[in-house]
Scaffold this motif. Sequence first.
Motif, PDB file in Angstrom:
ATOM      1  N   THR A  12      10.859   4.622   0.922  1.00 58.32           N
ATOM      2  CA  THR A  12      10.480   4.208   1.711  1.00 58.32           C
ATOM      3  C   THR A  12      10.386   4.981   3.715  1.00 58.32           C
ATOM      4  OG1 THR A  12      10.796   1.741   1.197  1.00 58.32           O
ATOM      5  CG2 THR A  12      10.914   1.873   2.911  1.00 58.32           C
ATOM      6  N   ASP A  13      11.795   5.327   3.558  1.00 62.46           N
ATOM      7  CA  ASP A  13      12.261   6.802   4.384  1.00 62.46           C
ATOM      8  C   ASP A  13      10.888   6.753   4.989  1.00 62.46           C
ATOM      9  OD1 ASP A  13      13.973   4.726   5.561  1.00 62.46           O
ATOM     10  OD2 ASP A  13      15.807   5.741   4.366  1.00 62.46           O
ATOM     11  N   LYS A  14      10.895   7.808   3.461  1.00 59.24           N
ATOM     12  CA  LYS A  14       9.654   9.240   3.689  1.00 59.24           C
ATOM     13  C   LYS A  14       8.292   9.068   4.125  1.00 59.24           C
ATOM     14  CE  LYS A  14      11.648  12.904   0.771  1.00 59.24           C
ATOM     15  NZ  LYS A  14      11.743  13.009  -0.498  1.00 59.24           N
ATOM     16  N   ILE A  15       7.844   7.568   3.430  1.00 55.12           N
ATOM     17  CA  ILE A  15       6.522   6.853   4.134  1.00 55.12           C
ATOM     18  C   ILE A  15       6.428   6.267   5.333  1.00 55.12           C
ATOM     19  CG2 ILE A  15       5.147   4.602   3.472  1.00 55.12           C
ATOM     20  CD1 ILE A  15       6.843   5.588   0.148  1.00 55.12           C
ATOM     21  N   ARG A  16       7.590   5.686   5.986  1.00 54.90           N
ATOM     22  CA  ARG A  16       7.648   5.854   7.576  1.00 54.90           C
ATOM     23  C   ARG A  16       7.101   6.819   7.653  1.00 54.90           C
ATOM     24  NH1 ARG A  16      11.526   0.665   6.399  1.00 54.90           N
ATOM     25  NH2 ARG A  16       9.692  -0.746   6.235  1.00 54.90           N
ATOM     26  N   SER A  17       8.601   7.752   7.576  1.00 61.25           N
ATOM     27  CA  SER A  17       7.765   9.233   8.764  1.00 61.25           C
ATOM     28  C   SER A  17       7.245   9.957   8.483  1.00 61.25           C
ATOM     29  CB  SER A  17       9.414   9.822   8.141  1.00 61.25           C
ATOM     30  OG  SER A  17       8.843  10.793   7.710  1.00 61.25           O
ATOM     31  N   THR A  18       6.334   9.901   7.688  1.00 58.81           N
ATOM     32  CA  THR A  18       4.947  10.323   7.304  1.00 58.81           C
ATOM     33  C   THR A  18       4.354   9.386   7.505  1.00 58.81           C
ATOM     34  OG1 THR A  18       4.726   9.496   4.721  1.00 58.81           O
ATOM     35  CG2 THR A  18       5.491  12.356   5.411  1.00 58.81           C
ATOM     36  N   ALA A  19       3.162   7.825   7.662  1.00 56.39           N
ATOM     37  CA  ALA A  19       3.121   7.511   8.258  1.00 56.39           C
ATOM     38  C   ALA A  19       2.924   7.404   9.969  1.00 56.39           C
ATOM     39  CB  ALA A  19       3.090   6.212   8.163  1.00 56.39           C
ATOM     40  N   ARG A  20       4.353   7.705  10.555  1.00 59.10           N
ATOM     41  CA  ARG A  20       4.370   8.084  12.006  1.00 59.10           C
ATOM     42  C   ARG A  20       3.385   8.820  12.346  1.00 59.10           C
ATOM     43  NH1 ARG A  20       9.380   4.896  11.459  1.00 59.10           N
ATOM     44  NH2 ARG A  20      10.609   6.354  10.636  1.00 59.10           N
ATOM     45  N   GLU A  21       4.385  10.289  11.001  1.00 56.10           N
ATOM     46  CA  GLU A  21       3.157  11.650  11.767  1.00 56.10           C
ATOM     47  C   GLU A  21       2.194  11.321  11.874  1.00 56.10           C
ATOM     48  OE1 GLU A  21       3.975  16.305   9.766  1.00 56.10           O
ATOM     49  OE2 GLU A  21       5.547  14.703   9.338  1.00 56.10           O
ATOM     50  N   MET A  22       0.966  11.151  10.820  1.00 52.45           N
ATOM     51  CA  MET A  22       0.048  10.226  10.543  1.00 52.45           C
ATOM     52  C   MET A  22      -0.818   9.812  12.022  1.00 52.45           C
ATOM     53  SD  MET A  22      -1.089   9.546   6.806  1.00 52.45           S
ATOM     54  CE  MET A  22      -1.342   8.161   6.909  1.00 52.45           C
ATOM     55  N   GLU A  23      -0.121   8.624  11.964  1.00 47.09           N
ATOM     56  CA  GLU A  23      -0.524   8.516  13.745  1.00 47.09           C
ATOM     57  C   GLU A  23      -0.190   9.456  14.570  1.00 47.09           C
ATOM     58  OE1 GLU A  23       0.231   3.492  12.947  1.00 47.09           O
ATOM     59  OE2 GLU A  23       2.388   5.251  13.728  1.00 47.09           O
ATOM     60  N   THR A  24       0.825   9.591  14.994  1.00 45.13           N
ATOM     61  CA  THR A  24       0.955  10.659  16.305  1.00 45.13           C
ATOM     62  C   THR A  24      -0.508  11.762  15.687  1.00 45.13           C
ATOM     63  OG1 THR A  24       3.346  10.493  15.327  1.00 45.13           O
ATOM     64  CG2 THR A  24       2.184  12.608  17.309  1.00 45.13           C
ATOM     65  N   THR A  80      -1.366  13.884   1.959  1.00 47.75           N
ATOM     66  CA  THR A  80      -1.250  13.944   0.808  1.00 47.75           C
ATOM     67  C   THR A  80      -0.081  13.529   0.376  1.00 47.75           C
ATOM     68  OG1 THR A  80      -2.556  15.628   0.821  1.00 47.75           O
ATOM     69  CG2 THR A  80      -1.443  15.646  -1.245  1.00 47.75           C
ATOM     70  N   GLU A  81       0.661  13.912   1.095  1.00 48.43           N
ATOM     71  CA  GLU A  81       2.128  13.562   1.105  1.00 48.43           C
ATOM     72  C   GLU A  81       2.481  12.378   0.785  1.00 48.43           C
ATOM     73  OE1 GLU A  81       6.020  14.662   3.264  1.00 48.43           O
ATOM     74  OE2 GLU A  81       4.637  15.920   4.131  1.00 48.43           O
ATOM     75  N   TYR A  82       1.729  11.796   2.238  1.00 45.79           N
ATOM     76  CA  TYR A  82       1.985   9.970   1.925  1.00 45.79           C
ATOM     77  C   TYR A  82       2.116   9.233   0.917  1.00 45.79           C
ATOM     78  CZ  TYR A  82       0.881   5.178   4.110  1.00 45.79           C
ATOM     79  OH  TYR A  82       1.200   3.854   4.134  1.00 45.79           O
ATOM     80  N   GLU A  83       0.665  10.216   0.333  1.00 47.45           N
ATOM     81  CA  GLU A  83       0.023   9.283  -0.930  1.00 47.45           C
ATOM     82  C   GLU A  83       0.907   9.132  -2.591  1.00 47.45           C
ATOM     83  OE1 GLU A  83      -3.846  11.391  -2.260  1.00 47.45           O
ATOM     84  OE2 GLU A  83      -4.611   9.198  -2.991  1.00 47.45           O
ATOM     85  N   ASN A 104      -8.452   3.433  12.693  1.00 45.01           N
ATOM     86  CA  ASN A 104      -8.292   1.964  12.627  1.00 45.01           C
ATOM     87  C   ASN A 104      -7.594   1.800  10.915  1.00 45.01           C
ATOM     88  OD1 ASN A 104      -8.635   0.453  14.649  1.00 45.01           O
ATOM     89  ND2 ASN A 104     -11.266   0.755  14.142  1.00 45.01           N
ATOM     90  N   ILE A 105      -8.432   3.455  10.150  1.00 49.97           N
ATOM     91  CA  ILE A 105      -8.196   3.410   8.631  1.00 49.97           C
ATOM     92  C   ILE A 105      -6.539   3.054   8.297  1.00 49.97           C
ATOM     93  CG2 ILE A 105      -8.186   4.396   6.496  1.00 49.97           C
ATOM     94  CD1 ILE A 105     -11.445   4.899   7.608  1.00 49.97           C
ATOM     95  N   ILE A 106      -5.646   3.835   9.171  1.00 47.51           N
ATOM     96  CA  ILE A 106      -4.512   4.390   9.109  1.00 47.51           C
ATOM     97  C   ILE A 106      -3.569   2.813   9.972  1.00 47.51           C
ATOM     98  CG2 ILE A 106      -2.344   4.777  10.393  1.00 47.51           C
ATOM     99  CD1 ILE A 106      -4.054   7.899  10.761  1.00 47.51           C
ATOM    100  N   LEU A 107      -4.957   2.417  10.533  1.00 41.41           N
ATOM    101  CA  LEU A 107      -3.575   1.021  10.724  1.00 41.41           C
ATOM    102  C   LEU A 107      -3.668   0.054   9.292  1.00 41.41           C
ATOM    103  CD1 LEU A 107      -4.202   0.528  14.893  1.00 41.41           C
ATOM    104  CD2 LEU A 107      -2.138   0.501  13.850  1.00 41.41           C
ATOM    105  N   GLU A 108      -4.459   0.168   8.997  1.00 39.26           N
ATOM    106  CA  GLU A 108      -4.437  -0.645   7.536  1.00 39.26           C
ATOM    107  C   GLU A 108      -4.251  -0.166   6.454  1.00 39.26           C
ATOM    108  OE1 GLU A 108      -7.131  -3.550   7.112  1.00 39.26           O
ATOM    109  OE2 GLU A 108      -7.061  -3.107   9.241  1.00 39.26           O
ATOM    110  N   VAL A 109      -3.836   0.898   6.594  1.00 40.70           N
ATOM    111  CA  VAL A 109      -2.979   1.829   5.889  1.00 40.70           C
ATOM    112  C   VAL A 109      -1.407   1.284   5.635  1.00 40.70           C
ATOM    113  CG1 VAL A 109      -2.240   3.785   5.113  1.00 40.70           C
ATOM    114  CG2 VAL A 109      -4.194   3.258   4.994  1.00 40.70           C
ATOM    115  N   ARG A 110      -0.788   1.367   7.026  1.00 37.91           N
ATOM    116  CA  ARG A 110      -0.173   0.853   7.498  1.00 37.91           C
ATOM    117  C   ARG A 110       0.604  -1.025   7.682  1.00 37.91           C
ATOM    118  NH1 ARG A 110       3.920   3.646  10.910  1.00 37.91           N
ATOM    119  NH2 ARG A 110       5.538   2.656   9.131  1.00 37.91           N
ATOM    120  N   ARG A 111      -0.351  -1.344   7.521  1.00 42.92           N
ATOM    121  CA  ARG A 111      -0.472  -2.577   7.337  1.00 42.92           C
ATOM    122  C   ARG A 111      -0.320  -3.433   5.784  1.00 42.92           C
ATOM    123  NH1 ARG A 111      -4.026  -7.776   6.943  1.00 42.92           N
ATOM    124  NH2 ARG A 111      -5.840  -5.820   6.628  1.00 42.92           N
TER     125      ARG A 111
END
Lengths: 568, 126
Positions: free
Chosen positions: A205-217, A106-109, A47-54
């Motif tokens: 932006t690309d990197k953020i999206r990719s790390t975010a997806r990784e977090m989700e996975t 950490t990378e995402y941050e 959920n938190i990750i979802l919020e982060v992504r929102r």
Amino acid sequence: MKIRYKLFFSFSLYILLAVILAFFSYNELRTINTRLTSVELVDDISNIILEVRRYEKNFLLFRNEESFKEIRAYLTTLKKNIDGIKIEIVKEIGTNEYTLMKNTITEYEHHINNLANNLRSREKLTTEVEEMGILLEQNLHGKDLDSFLTLRKHEKNIMLSKDQTTYETFQSFNPLNLQGNSRIETYRGLVSKLFENYKTEKDLTDKIRSTAREMETITKNLSKKEREYIDVTLKKSGKLLLFGLLTIIILGIVINMKLSRNIAHPIKRLEGITKKIAKGDFSEMMEVKGTDEIASLEMSFNQMEKQLLDTKISLEHAIEKLSEKQAQLVETAKLATLGTFAAGVAHEINNPLAIINEKAGLMKDILEMSEDFKHKDRFLNMIDAIFKSVKRCRTITHRILGFSRKTEVSIETFDLNDMMREIAGFFEKEMLYKSIHLDLNLKENLPKVKSDKGQLQQVFLNIIKNAIDAVHDGGSIAVTTDNKDENMINVAIRDNGHGIPEKALQYIFEPFFTTKEKGKGTGLGLSITYGIIKNLGGDIHVESEVNKGTTFIVEVPVNSELTKGEIV
Amino acid sequence: MSTKVLIVDDEIEFASTLAERLVIRDYDAKAVYTAEDAITAVQSEPPDVVLLDLRMPGANGFEVLSTIKSVDPSIEVILLTGQLKSESVVEGIPTGLFDYIVKPVDIAELVKKINSASEKRNSGTP
């Protein structure tokens, strides 16, 4: 082992098994509970990750500071939560994955921070480009200004489209009149920096999206693994429960069967033997096994059976004795009836017999007084034959009448010795005639006898008469009285006559048995005697030796069992 | 003088025949068939010896016996009995019976007993 202990232990075993089963099930449930908490935490993380992504989307769209702050706040919570279930995560997906997850965050941050910084520096750059453009527009004139305005148009295109082609168009537009102007060079440098900034933003932006997806996975993976674990645990505890229940049931059946066999088998055998005993078969006994309650029951049963058998034997013995007594009684009663009947018949016959005798006698008298005539001797012989036959009849009727008993018992008290003297007196003449010597050995001070005197007289008259008949002329008879004990007087009548053969001894008290020659005995005397003495509560024995003599021992009870007036 | 014998028995044929046989043997014998006749005979003509049957229908032989003894105690009584019944014998002895004889009677034995009784009566009477 005692049955109650067996029952107690088997029951305890059930309880122990149930407790163990309950313990394991409880443990499994606790594990599942913990796992469920982990799943909840993992869900929280998702959920938190979802919020982060929102907020990330907002941030990327509006580039506003608020979204950035929210992202940072959520990231802090996320890190805290992940640290909270570090152990579970490490256990589930391993240290490497955990580190990867942490690093990804950490990378995402880091990317987010960089993007924020990039945005901040872009604002500054945009302002500098704008200010420099305005300054240059004010300072340039004519052809230079036109060229510059074209350059600015390219600059605006870059800002608008932010693509490489536009930037290359801007770079390639370098007219001679603008060359060498340091301010324009600075302006160009600022625009290049801005474009670089755009490029960095896109990259970030690309990197953020990719790390975010990784977090989700990673999170999804974790959640999936947790659920799988719960599933496995549930299946495992289900199996455990099933196995435990089956064990309890099978063990229960086995123990119950063994116990019931231990109890039911002996009971079934008991039933069988009891049925046999009921039918009078005492041949079987219980086999005593072990030391439990059943064994003691079996032992008690065997004792009971033994006692029952003893009782049965003594009962049978008593019944046998009773039937013997009854047979004697019947015999006595029969004899009494026979005696009464015979007496009646004998009495009726005796009177006409006396008349025959007298008439024949008179005939003889008259014949003897008459002169001789033809056949006189024959008549006399025939009259003698009549006498002989009358004598035979007389012997029979006298015997029957003499020893038939009265049907009524009359009890009186008398001295047995006196009675013996009277009887001796009665035979005195006969014994004198036959020269028989009589010895009376009468013990003094015998207790007075209470009995039927008449019947006792018949007993002794008969025995002494038999003794007189048994001895030869000049023989001797001895009558002895003695008290056997305080309740019984023994009277022994001993003669030195011809004796009784051993074979005949056992029959002498039977009716119609006689050893006397034909016509001399009726065979009733001793059987009647036996009946009388038994009836008066006494007994009679005989000892005899051929050619040496016979002894009759009569036991006379001091107190007869019979009461006055009893019918016998 | 011949011995006076009174026969008391309800069997007429027996008593009369016996009386006849005794008469043949020179006895003054007479037969009566009831207790009453016996008592009358004893009182009117006291005999020396009485042959008495104790059992007679409708009469007590013992009464006859005691009447005889009351008329003359020296009259000897010989019991005529149908059976060798100790009771009668034992009961008779104390009341003054001389002897007994069992029916059917052996005439020789009876004669012997009558003579003994007669002798006793004669010797007993002074």
